[in-house]
Design a protein around this motif. Structure first.
Motif, PDB file in Angstrom:
ATOM      1  N   GLY A 221       9.939 -11.557  20.795  1.00  0.00           N
ATOM      2  CA  GLY A 221      10.999 -10.843  19.985  1.00  0.00           C
ATOM      3  C   GLY A 221      10.753  -9.454  19.796  1.00  0.00           C
ATOM      4  N   ARG A 222      11.267  -8.921  18.854  1.00  0.00           N
ATOM      5  CA  ARG A 222      11.246  -7.384  18.794  1.00  0.00           C
ATOM      6  C   ARG A 222      10.955  -7.082  17.268  1.00  0.00           C
ATOM      7  NH1 ARG A 222      16.979  -7.375  19.400  1.00  0.00           N
ATOM      8  NH2 ARG A 222      17.871  -5.992  17.597  1.00  0.00           N
ATOM      9  N   VAL A 223      10.567  -5.815  17.032  1.00  0.00           N
ATOM     10  CA  VAL A 223      10.211  -5.485  15.722  1.00  0.00           C
ATOM     11  C   VAL A 223      10.687  -4.061  15.453  1.00  0.00           C
ATOM     12  CG1 VAL A 223       7.940  -4.606  16.029  1.00  0.00           C
ATOM     13  CG2 VAL A 223       8.960  -4.903  13.686  1.00  0.00           C
ATOM     14  N   ASP A 224      11.742  -3.803  14.445  1.00  0.00           N
ATOM     15  CA  ASP A 224      12.204  -2.557  14.163  1.00  0.00           C
ATOM     16  C   ASP A 224      12.009  -1.873  12.820  1.00  0.00           C
ATOM     17  OD1 ASP A 224      13.773  -2.105  16.778  1.00  0.00           O
ATOM     18  OD2 ASP A 224      15.183  -3.793  15.879  1.00  0.00           O
ATOM     19  N   VAL A 225      12.310  -0.484  12.507  1.00  0.00           N
ATOM     20  CA  VAL A 225      11.761  -0.245  11.236  1.00  0.00           C
ATOM     21  C   VAL A 225      12.994   0.892  10.930  1.00  0.00           C
ATOM     22  CG1 VAL A 225      10.546   1.877  12.176  1.00  0.00           C
ATOM     23  CG2 VAL A 225      10.277   0.900   9.769  1.00  0.00           C
ATOM     24  N   SER A 226      13.515   0.713   9.549  1.00  0.00           N
ATOM     25  CA  SER A 226      14.432   1.864   9.204  1.00  0.00           C
ATOM     26  C   SER A 226      13.898   2.375   7.755  1.00  0.00           C
ATOM     27  CB  SER A 226      15.882   1.078   8.750  1.00  0.00           C
ATOM     28  OG  SER A 226      15.816  -0.035   8.015  1.00  0.00           O
ATOM     29  N   SER A 227      14.074   3.582   7.422  1.00  0.00           N
ATOM     30  CA  SER A 227      13.335   4.084   6.491  1.00  0.00           C
ATOM     31  C   SER A 227      14.081   5.410   5.713  1.00  0.00           C
ATOM     32  CB  SER A 227      12.032   4.779   6.942  1.00  0.00           C
ATOM     33  OG  SER A 227      10.918   5.029   5.448  1.00  0.00           O
ATOM     34  N   SER A 228      14.436   5.412   4.694  1.00  0.00           N
ATOM     35  CA  SER A 228      15.261   6.505   3.855  1.00  0.00           C
ATOM     36  C   SER A 228      15.042   6.485   2.408  1.00  0.00           C
ATOM     37  CB  SER A 228      16.750   6.325   4.023  1.00  0.00           C
ATOM     38  OG  SER A 228      17.175   5.144   3.418  1.00  0.00           O
TER      39      SER A 228
ATOM     40  N   PHE B 272      -3.878   3.140  16.388  1.00  0.00           N
ATOM     41  CA  PHE B 272      -4.699   4.087  15.496  1.00  0.00           C
ATOM     42  C   PHE B 272      -3.783   5.142  14.835  1.00  0.00           C
ATOM     43  CE2 PHE B 272      -7.343   3.145  19.042  1.00  0.00           C
ATOM     44  CZ  PHE B 272      -8.207   2.388  18.480  1.00  0.00           C
ATOM     45  N   HIS B 273      -2.397   4.642  14.497  1.00  0.00           N
ATOM     46  CA  HIS B 273      -1.351   5.352  13.713  1.00  0.00           C
ATOM     47  C   HIS B 273      -1.063   4.414  12.365  1.00  0.00           C
ATOM     48  CE1 HIS B 273      -0.975   7.738  17.373  1.00  0.00           C
ATOM     49  NE2 HIS B 273      -0.621   8.606  16.401  1.00  0.00           N
ATOM     50  N   ALA B 274      -0.615   5.023  11.531  1.00  0.00           N
ATOM     51  CA  ALA B 274      -0.175   4.025  10.302  1.00  0.00           C
ATOM     52  C   ALA B 274       1.258   4.541   9.799  1.00  0.00           C
ATOM     53  CB  ALA B 274      -1.277   4.187   9.320  1.00  0.00           C
ATOM     54  N   SER B 275       1.816   3.997   8.974  1.00  0.00           N
ATOM     55  CA  SER B 275       3.089   4.286   8.331  1.00  0.00           C
ATOM     56  C   SER B 275       3.027   4.810   6.910  1.00  0.00           C
ATOM     57  CB  SER B 275       3.919   3.168   8.120  1.00  0.00           C
ATOM     58  OG  SER B 275       3.307   1.941   7.131  1.00  0.00           O
ATOM     59  N   GLY B 276       1.892   5.423   6.716  1.00  0.00           N
ATOM     60  CA  GLY B 276       1.326   6.139   5.314  1.00  0.00           C
ATOM     61  C   GLY B 276       2.486   7.436   5.327  1.00  0.00           C
ATOM     62  N   ASN B 277       2.553   8.061   4.211  1.00  0.00           N
ATOM     63  CA  ASN B 277       3.470   9.059   3.823  1.00  0.00           C
ATOM     64  C   ASN B 277       2.918  10.577   4.222  1.00  0.00           C
ATOM     65  OD1 ASN B 277       5.373   7.367   2.887  1.00  0.00           O
ATOM     66  ND2 ASN B 277       4.248   7.396   0.666  1.00  0.00           N
TER      67      ASN B 277
ATOM     68  N   ALA C 179      10.271  -0.074  -1.454  1.00  0.00           N
ATOM     69  CA  ALA C 179      10.834   1.152  -2.073  1.00  0.00           C
ATOM     70  C   ALA C 179       9.597   2.415  -2.077  1.00  0.00           C
ATOM     71  CB  ALA C 179      11.268   1.107  -3.880  1.00  0.00           C
ATOM     72  N   GLY C 180      10.230   3.529  -2.428  1.00  0.00           N
ATOM     73  CA  GLY C 180       9.235   4.402  -2.238  1.00  0.00           C
ATOM     74  C   GLY C 180       9.522   5.673  -1.248  1.00  0.00           C
ATOM     75  N   ALA C 181       8.707   6.698  -0.970  1.00  0.00           N
ATOM     76  CA  ALA C 181       9.102   7.596  -0.153  1.00  0.00           C
ATOM     77  C   ALA C 181       8.977   7.250   1.257  1.00  0.00           C
ATOM     78  CB  ALA C 181       7.863   8.623  -0.209  1.00  0.00           C
ATOM     79  N   PRO C 182      10.223   7.700   2.198  1.00  0.00           N
ATOM     80  CA  PRO C 182      10.335   7.252   3.260  1.00  0.00           C
ATOM     81  C   PRO C 182       9.139   7.700   4.468  1.00  0.00           C
ATOM     82  CG  PRO C 182      11.724   9.183   3.064  1.00  0.00           C
ATOM     83  CD  PRO C 182      10.915   8.924   1.893  1.00  0.00           C
ATOM     84  N   ILE C 183       9.298   6.941   5.646  1.00  0.00           N
ATOM     85  CA  ILE C 183       8.131   7.209   6.818  1.00  0.00           C
ATOM     86  C   ILE C 183       8.639   8.626   7.251  1.00  0.00           C
ATOM     87  CG2 ILE C 183       7.150   6.557   8.906  1.00  0.00           C
ATOM     88  CD1 ILE C 183       7.700   3.552   7.936  1.00  0.00           C
ATOM     89  N   PRO C 184       7.890   9.489   7.527  1.00  0.00           N
ATOM     90  CA  PRO C 184       8.166  11.017   8.002  1.00  0.00           C
ATOM     91  C   PRO C 184       8.806  10.472   9.470  1.00  0.00           C
ATOM     92  CG  PRO C 184       6.097  10.961   6.997  1.00  0.00           C
ATOM     93  CD  PRO C 184       6.447   9.594   6.899  1.00  0.00           C
ATOM     94  N   LYS C 185       9.940  11.166   9.779  1.00  0.00           N
ATOM     95  CA  LYS C 185      10.573  11.146  11.091  1.00  0.00           C
ATOM     96  C   LYS C 185       9.404  11.403  12.347  1.00  0.00           C
ATOM     97  CE  LYS C 185      15.410  11.816   9.708  1.00  0.00           C
ATOM     98  NZ  LYS C 185      16.616  12.794   9.901  1.00  0.00           N
ATOM     99  N   SER C 186       8.766  12.243  11.974  1.00  0.00           N
ATOM    100  CA  SER C 186       7.605  12.819  13.041  1.00  0.00           C
ATOM    101  C   SER C 186       6.544  11.628  13.345  1.00  0.00           C
ATOM    102  CB  SER C 186       6.889  13.888  12.678  1.00  0.00           C
ATOM    103  OG  SER C 186       6.209  13.722  11.245  1.00  0.00           O
TER     104      SER C 186
ATOM    105  N   GLN D 133       0.824  -1.315   0.045  1.00  0.00           N
ATOM    106  CA  GLN D 133      -0.112   0.013   0.008  1.00  0.00           C
ATOM    107  C   GLN D 133       0.870   1.371  -0.035  1.00  0.00           C
ATOM    108  OE1 GLN D 133      -1.970  -0.830   3.428  1.00  0.00           O
ATOM    109  NE2 GLN D 133      -3.601  -2.185   2.380  1.00  0.00           N
ATOM    110  N   ASN D 134       2.055   1.269   0.499  1.00  0.00           N
ATOM    111  CA  ASN D 134       2.906   2.318   0.713  1.00  0.00           C
ATOM    112  C   ASN D 134       4.167   2.545  -0.172  1.00  0.00           C
ATOM    113  OD1 ASN D 134       1.768   3.958   3.203  1.00  0.00           O
ATOM    114  ND2 ASN D 134       1.732   1.973   3.771  1.00  0.00           N
ATOM    115  N   SER D 135       3.968   1.750  -1.434  1.00  0.00           N
ATOM    116  CA  SER D 135       5.147   1.713  -2.296  1.00  0.00           C
ATOM    117  C   SER D 135       4.505   1.917  -3.812  1.00  0.00           C
ATOM    118  CB  SER D 135       5.841   0.220  -2.237  1.00  0.00           C
ATOM    119  OG  SER D 135       5.102  -0.891  -2.554  1.00  0.00           O
ATOM    120  N   PRO D 136       5.239   2.499  -4.714  1.00  0.00           N
ATOM    121  CA  PRO D 136       4.790   2.911  -6.137  1.00  0.00           C
ATOM    122  C   PRO D 136       4.545   1.685  -6.700  1.00  0.00           C
ATOM    123  CG  PRO D 136       7.068   4.085  -5.446  1.00  0.00           C
ATOM    124  CD  PRO D 136       6.799   2.912  -4.427  1.00  0.00           C
TER     125      PRO D 136
END
Length: 512
Positions: free
Chosen positions: A463-470, A432-437, A416-423, A390-393
């Motif tokens: 376990g644990r889950v992490d995210v990186s985005s650029s 009630f939050h999402a990773s949209g652009n 690929a695609g636009a990164p997740i905003p740092k905010s 949903q969040n990639s071109p």
């Protein structure tokens, strides 16, 4: 004992410096016996040098050679010393070309006159003025603050306090000073703050306390910082305290917590009550769709009803998972032997049917077997891959990598695609939050619970889950899982015998 506004600086012990000059004077009297001047009988060699110059030499008169003595209170002080035959000390100022000079005069009576010792104390006077200014500023700050500031001695008696502390007790400073909390509040009401004081005294460490009984006064909730006061040699001689009234804030927090629990309970009840009617709708739609006599238009309408009901069922399931995670001790699990590769291929196949124009690549390395909840792991993979689609071109692939690393299982979903905003990243796994652009963007038909539920399921598995985005590297969600679910901790639904995972299979790299 004084109120805060009356506190004065403490002078350190030091040897008195030697006087700059001295002059021996004989009193000169008028016909009626009044002292009208002094004659110099002898003086130190420096009497006419430096800032104290223009003092009389032998045979000269004081007021003739040093008229400034008569312009200030020094002359009158000399007269009193001679008449009363009592030593005295006076601090006066005189104007010189270099500015105002402060002189400290010590006067000792002698037969027929006195000896006058003069000392230049301009530097000391300047330092004292600065000290008074700093003290006044500090007093102004302490008196202006709404926090209660106080000092107690080793017996717990109040020796200093500001106006806010006095207001907390509902008494004047004079009624509080010299008394203990037990005397002011009663032994039972003062027990908590006395216990805090004892801990601070015994440990010598500054501590922070927050409770309804740990501050000055009563009836409020106080956040107090307390520490010991020490002499330069390190010996403790008292305790300081700064207490802030946090009653309103704490009550607001409790109200918000109660509202939050009510909302979560309401969401849980709503999700549970919607399950049965949605199941009836889907069952009825399926029964009607099985008829061969339906016209194409009616079939399309029934398919639309079934599709909408299915989407609503997914939302209801998310609401129920949210309620379990928040109110029931965590996401419940039914662990068993699972091949994560098989689960992942099944999930990818289902999503490719819904996104026919997109490609999802799977890469598998190492052993991907473990003791997990198969349905929940499918839910995790489905949410992450659907989120990536949903969040990639359009036209860009989504990749899934499974890698067995000794006792851990690594899962990575990349797009690929636009990164997740740092905010948004700090709130990415909140409900009630999402990773949209864009800020607050939620996937169409979703509640913004997908990533929250992913994190809860992964945590339930230990376990644990992490995210990186650029912009350059794209977005990657990485999960690290132990090979088996840890101690149940109330989240495993079925207490089956724990099975050792079969690690005999060697995983070969595969792609789909």
């Amino acid at each position: 004992m004084k109120a805060w506004s009356e506190i004065k600086p403490l002078a350190g012990k030091s040897e008195a410096p030697a006087p700059d000059v001295w002059v021996r004077l004989r009193a000169l009297r008028s016909s009626d016996g009044r002292i009208i001047d002094f004659e110099c009988l002898d003086s130190s060699p420096r009497a006419r040098h430096g800032v104290l110059r223009l003092l009389p030499e032998k045979g000269q008169h004081l007021l003739d050679e040093a008229p400034w003595v008569g312009e200030c209170s020094l002359f009158d002080a000399c007269v009193r010393v001679v008449e009363r035959q009592v030593p005295a000390m006076e601090r006066v100022s005189r104007q010189t070309p270099a500015g105002v000079t402060w002189v400290q005069a010590r006067m000792a009576p002698s037969e027929g006159g006195l000896t006058l010792f003069l000392e230049d104390v301009s530097n000391q006077a300047s330092a004292e003025r600065e000290l008074r200014r700093d003290r006044d500023l500090l007093n102004a700050v302490v008196e202006s603050t709404t926090d209660a500031v106080f000092v107690k001695d080793l017996l717990g008696r109040y020796v200093l306090l500001n106006s806010a502390a006095a207001r907390a007790f509902g008494r004047s400073a004079e009624e509080i000073l010299g008394r203990t909390d037990a005397e002011l509040l009663g032994p039972q009401a003062a027990a908590a703050t006395v216990a805090h004081d004892r801990v601070v005294f015994e440990s010598g460490q500054t501590g922070t306390y927050e409770d309804a009984d740990g501050g000055p006064g009563f009836g409020n909730i106080w956040q107090s910082i307390k520490g010991v006061l020490r002499h330069p040699d390190g010996k403790v001689y008292g305790l300081f305290g700064i207490s802030r009234d946090v009653t309103v804030r704490r009550r607001q927090e409790e109200e918000r917590e109660q509202e939050g629990r009510f909302r979560e309970r309401f969401i849980g009840v709503l999700g549970h009550d919607l399950g049965n009617p949605l199941a009836a709708i889907r069952f009825s739609a399926a029964a009607l769709l099985s008829r061969e006599t339906l016209t194409p238009e009616v079939r399309r309408m029934l398919q639309r009803i079934d599709s909408s009901a299915e989407r609503m069922s997914r939302l209801v399931k998310q609401l129920l998972d949210f309620t379990r995670a928040r109110m029931a001790g965590g996401i419940p699990l039914r662990p068993s032997d699972v091949s994560l590769e098989e689960v992942c291929r099944r999930v990818i196949g289902e999503l490719e049917l819904a996104h026919r124009s997109r490609e999802v690549h799977l890469e598998v390395r190492g052993d991907c077997h473990g003791f997990w909840d198969e349905e929940r792991m499918a839910q995790v993979l489905s949410n992450l891959v659907a989120n990536a689609l949903q969040n990639s071109p359009e036209g860009t692939p989504v990749s899934v990598r499974l890698e067995g690393v000794e006792s851990l299982q690594r899962v990575e979903v990349h797009n690929a695609g636009a990164p997740i905003p740092k905010s948004l990243r700090s709130q990415l796994f909140e409900p009630f939050h999402a990773s949209g652009n864009g800020p607050g963007k939620v996937a169409r038909g979703g509640l913004g619970l997908g990533l929250y539920i992913v994190a809860q399921i992964v945590q339930a598995h230990g376990g644990r889950v992490d995210v990186s985005s650029s912009l350059e590297e794209g977005t990657s969600f990485v999960i690290l899982l132990p090979r088996s679910v840890p101690a149940p901790a109330g989240t495993v639904e079925e207490s089956e015998a724990r099975l050792e995972p079969d690690f005999a299979h060697e995983g070969n790299a595969a792609r789909s």
